[in-house]
Design a protein around this motif. Structure first.
Motif, PDB file in Angstrom:
ATOM      1  N   SER A  65      -0.218   4.887   0.975  1.00 57.11           N
ATOM      2  CA  SER A  65      -1.234   4.755   2.012  1.00 57.11           C
ATOM      3  C   SER A  65      -0.652   4.049   3.241  1.00 57.11           C
ATOM      4  CB  SER A  65      -2.434   3.960   1.488  1.00 57.11           C
ATOM      5  OG  SER A  65      -3.339   3.662   2.531  1.00 57.11           O
ATOM      6  N   ILE A 107       0.735   3.433  -3.384  1.00 63.71           N
ATOM      7  CA  ILE A 107      -0.161   4.595  -3.299  1.00 63.71           C
ATOM      8  C   ILE A 107       0.111   5.467  -2.069  1.00 63.71           C
ATOM      9  CG2 ILE A 107      -2.004   3.498  -4.633  1.00 63.71           C
ATOM     10  CD1 ILE A 107      -3.411   2.862  -1.983  1.00 63.71           C
ATOM     11  N   GLU A 131      -6.832   2.628   0.910  1.00 60.63           N
ATOM     12  CA  GLU A 131      -6.610   4.025   1.244  1.00 60.63           C
ATOM     13  C   GLU A 131      -7.443   4.392   2.475  1.00 60.63           C
ATOM     14  OE1 GLU A 131      -5.778   6.631  -2.427  1.00 60.63           O
ATOM     15  OE2 GLU A 131      -7.418   5.329  -3.043  1.00 60.63           O
ATOM     16  N   TRP A 132      -7.130   5.529   3.044  1.00 57.68           N
ATOM     17  CA  TRP A 132      -7.848   5.942   4.245  1.00 57.68           C
ATOM     18  C   TRP A 132      -9.310   6.257   3.966  1.00 57.68           C
ATOM     19  CZ3 TRP A 132      -6.380   5.167   9.006  1.00 57.68           C
ATOM     20  CH2 TRP A 132      -5.012   5.036   9.299  1.00 57.68           C
ATOM     21  N   ARG A 153      -2.759   3.091   5.816  1.00 60.36           N
ATOM     22  CA  ARG A 153      -3.926   2.584   6.556  1.00 60.36           C
ATOM     23  C   ARG A 153      -3.652   1.228   7.199  1.00 60.36           C
ATOM     24  NH1 ARG A 153     -10.115   1.537   4.311  1.00 60.36           N
ATOM     25  NH2 ARG A 153     -10.803   0.307   6.106  1.00 60.36           N
ATOM     26  N   ASP A 166       0.829  -1.204   0.000  1.00 59.57           N
ATOM     27  CA  ASP A 166       0.000   0.000   0.000  1.00 59.57           C
ATOM     28  C   ASP A 166       0.867   1.259   0.000  1.00 59.57           C
ATOM     29  OD1 ASP A 166      -2.217  -1.573   0.060  1.00 59.57           O
ATOM     30  OD2 ASP A 166      -2.726  -1.194   2.158  1.00 59.57           O
ATOM     31  N   TYR A 167       1.905   1.238   0.839  1.00 60.77           N
ATOM     32  CA  TYR A 167       2.748   2.430   0.952  1.00 60.77           C
ATOM     33  C   TYR A 167       3.580   2.651  -0.320  1.00 60.77           C
ATOM     34  CZ  TYR A 167       6.104   5.834   2.605  1.00 60.77           C
ATOM     35  OH  TYR A 167       6.871   6.965   2.714  1.00 60.77           O
TER      36      TYR A 167
END
Length: 332
Positions: free
Chosen positions: A25, A23, A330-331, A27, A19-20
């Motif tokens: 992110s 994108i 994503e958040w 979360r 995720d990081y």
């Protein structure tokens, strides 16, 4: 319960890294941090209340060998990203219908077993009991880190990666997972189910228990259903039940590039996690949550080794357009 929660929210160490990188992110990384913080606070509280002695666990084993732990962490982290998920994540993906996860789990189980008790055990002992490496490791004692130092540091990191306080509501899965980690210590350390049986203090972990689960299935009539094996079957059951209702994550076999050989990556990644998990005394859950909850210095070394290895492997795969990305969180 772990299977239910992890399937519903897709709680995942490797997923947090993906995720990081893809994108930016944080979360799922935040959920993991919340799980670690919760596990430490509750496990330490349970230890005092029920007089559970963590020094008797593998995380405080005599003659610690940090070199073996680091090597194991590097191997495990690389395999985790190649196979698209650690051992617990593969069990969840299997419960969702991912056939490649079955291959990965089988190779985790096989290589964990032969590394600990089979063909590779001779070489494992040569490394882990190497007198020079053990002596060098002894200069840095495997002490229990002070909780009043660790928790503020983790809270600071959490504060830096969470957009706002309200966003913490999305990390409820981390709280539940952390509670389950602490309850495992109570089950194996305070609840004496059979007063005549020899009890072993252990927590949640999924590499060596996967090997024992395979042994249990092969030699059912002469095997004992241990805590670790029960957790494996329970996680699969919980994940399968939740996947029946939470259908959006079911039966997904994805890779970022059709040129990537998913079967090959599953075999290689699973084999590496089986070997690495034994050398580093656990997996992302076994060391990253359970081991860290004891505040053992060696557990922090292990999870940092796994994380760095997985992170740089993910960057390499991402540059080659070979990093699997079934779901990104994503958040919002």
């Amino acid at each position: 319960m772990y299977g239910l929660v992890a399937q519903y929210t897709q709680f995942c160490f490797s997923g947090a890294i993906k995720d990081y990188i893809q994108i930016k992110s944080t979360r799922r990384a935040s959920s993991i941090l919340v799980a670690i913080i919760t596990a430490i606070i509750l496990s330490q509280s349970m230890s005092m209340f029920f007089q559970i002695d963590f020094s008797s666990t593998i995380y405080f084993k005599d003659e610690i060998n940090y070199v073996a732990i680091i090597i194991g962490g590097i191997i495990f982290g690389t395999g985790m990203m190649l196979a698209d998920g650690c051992s617990s994540r593969q069990l969840i993906k299997l419960s969702q219908g991912n056939i490649y996860s079955l291959v990965t789990i089988l190779f985790i189980a096989i290589f964990a077993y032969i590394t600990s008790k089979g063909l590779f055990s001779y070489f494992t002992n040569l490394l882990t009991h190497n007198e020079l490496l053990v002596k060098l490791s002894s200069y840095l004692p495997n002490m229990q880190l002070p909780v009043l130092l660790v928790i503020p540091v983790l809270l600071f990191v959490l504060w830096k990666i969470v957009p706002n306080i309200k966003s913490l509501l999305l990390c409820l899965d981390g709280v539940i997972i952390g509670i389950l980690v602490s309850l495992a210590w109570v089950v194996t350390g305070a609840i004496n189910i059979d007063e005549f049986a020899i009890s072993t203090l252990e927590g949640l972990s999924f590499v060596y228990p996967s090997g024992k689960a395979l042994e249990y299935l092969m030699f059912f009539s002469g095997s004992t259903l241990s805590f670790g094996v029960s957790v494996i079957f329970g996680l699969l059951s919980g994940g399968t039940i939740m996947a029946f209702f939470n259908k959006k994550y079911r039966v997904v076999n994805c890779a970022s590039n059709d040129k990537e050989n998913k079967l090959k990556n599953s075999i290689i990644g699973g084999s590496m996690m089986g070997v690495g998990g034994i050398l580093t005394l656990g997996c992302t859950v076994g060391q990253g949550l359970t081991g860290v909850s004891t505040l053992a210095f060696a557990s922090f070394i292990a999870i940092i080794s796994i994380f760095l290895s997985a992170y740089f492997t993910a960057i390499y795969l991402h540059k080659r357009d070979a990093l699997p990305s079934c779901y990104l969180f994503e958040w919002n």
